[in-house]
Enzyme design. Sequence first.
Site, short mmCIF file in Angstrom:
data_model
loop_
_atom_site.label_atom_id
_atom_site.label_comp_id
_atom_site.label_asym_id
_atom_site.label_seq_id
_atom_site.Cartn_x
_atom_site.Cartn_y
_atom_site.Cartn_z
N GLY A 39 0.80 -1.23 0.00
CA GLY A 39 0.00 0.00 0.00
C GLY A 39 0.83 1.27 0.00
O GLY A 39 0.29 2.36 -0.18
N GLU A 40 2.14 1.17 0.20
CA GLU A 40 2.97 2.38 0.16
C GLU A 40 2.90 3.03 -1.22
O GLU A 40 2.79 2.33 -2.24
CB GLU A 40 4.43 2.04 0.48
N ARG A 97 -8.57 22.22 10.12
CA ARG A 97 -9.47 22.58 11.21
C ARG A 97 -8.78 22.65 12.57
O ARG A 97 -9.24 23.34 13.44
CB ARG A 97 -10.67 21.64 11.24
N ASP A 173 -22.27 30.91 10.73
CA ASP A 173 -21.76 31.04 12.11
C ASP A 173 -20.96 32.33 12.22
O ASP A 173 -20.63 32.97 11.22
CB ASP A 173 -20.91 29.82 12.52
N LYS A 196 -24.73 30.30 15.70
CA LYS A 196 -24.75 28.83 15.78
C LYS A 196 -24.11 28.37 17.08
O LYS A 196 -23.02 28.79 17.42
CB LYS A 196 -23.97 28.26 14.58
#
Length: 319
Positions: A39-40, A97, A173, A196
């Site tokens: 998977g590398e 984030r 927000d 929010k």
Amino acid sequence: MLSNICLFSGNANRRLSENISNNLNVPLAKSLVSRFSDGEIRVKIEENVRGRDVFVIQPTCVPVNDNLVELLVLIDALKRASADRITAVIPYFGYARQDRKDQPRVPITAKLVANLITVAGASRVLTMDLHAGQIQGFFDIPLDNLYGINSFLEYFSLQGFIGNGDIVIVSPDVGGIKMARGYAKRFGSALAIIDKRRISPVSTEAVHILGDVKGKNAIIVDDIIATGSSLVEAVKALKNAGCKKVFAAITHGVLSRDASDKLQDSPIDEVVITDTIPLPPEKKRPKIKVISVASIFAEAIKRIHLAQSISILFDFIQQ
Ligand code: R5P
């Protein structure tokens, strides 16, 4: 004029890379990005890049870790192949984030990712609608942050929604006020804000609307739609407050979990996202519309290559 540009694409969003390539009239250069048996990620640059001005296009969207490592490995290969300058074109900058230490014992992952990209060998970064402006300062190399607003303005103008006075731009927000102000100014419309309150990382509750929305068509603007909770709560609040139609203009359609169904089943009229992140067939829904930002990226790449100003592409936001 653009003959020294070399454009590479990772596997994250080949269609966007092809569209950028078509806009520039510069073909995508050949590289082999495959996997070892465990998977590398295995990369081979199949063209001479010595002395070239290289742009690697790779948003760090799902699968986030694979796409990020692929970008790093591509940059490393290009650096070792003696590219003159390497610009990491990251239409969607993931891991954005966690951008400050807002609780004890948490990482600042956006800074870590900035370090990784720089150490890999990037000379500069080109991205769009960063989740937080301060991420620019996490890089000690130049970073250009483009805005999706021009594409949204064009789309909503063509729909006849701009300039008739009944549009209100809504921030879902308080953190999105700066972005929404930029839109309201550019769209020549009123501004409203949803107060929010987040209940948990995956659910939100819209409590209060600041501003006059009754009888208007609302366009909610945001940088990311992830679970869709923020947006759906905002739509419900706006409809309850007497809005006519409610649209959303959201740059990065992360659309995690059941977000597509949540939006389709909500009272929203249309959600417009861009193609910074590919929308797979299983996430397509009639209410979700995708517009392309390929031409903006192409123009920015051209201007970076020619050492021309690109502030013309985002001047409005600083006013
Ligand atoms: C918040 O700061 C962001 O701008 C988005 O509003 C938020 O990330 C969207 O998340 P979700 O779709 O999960 O509510």
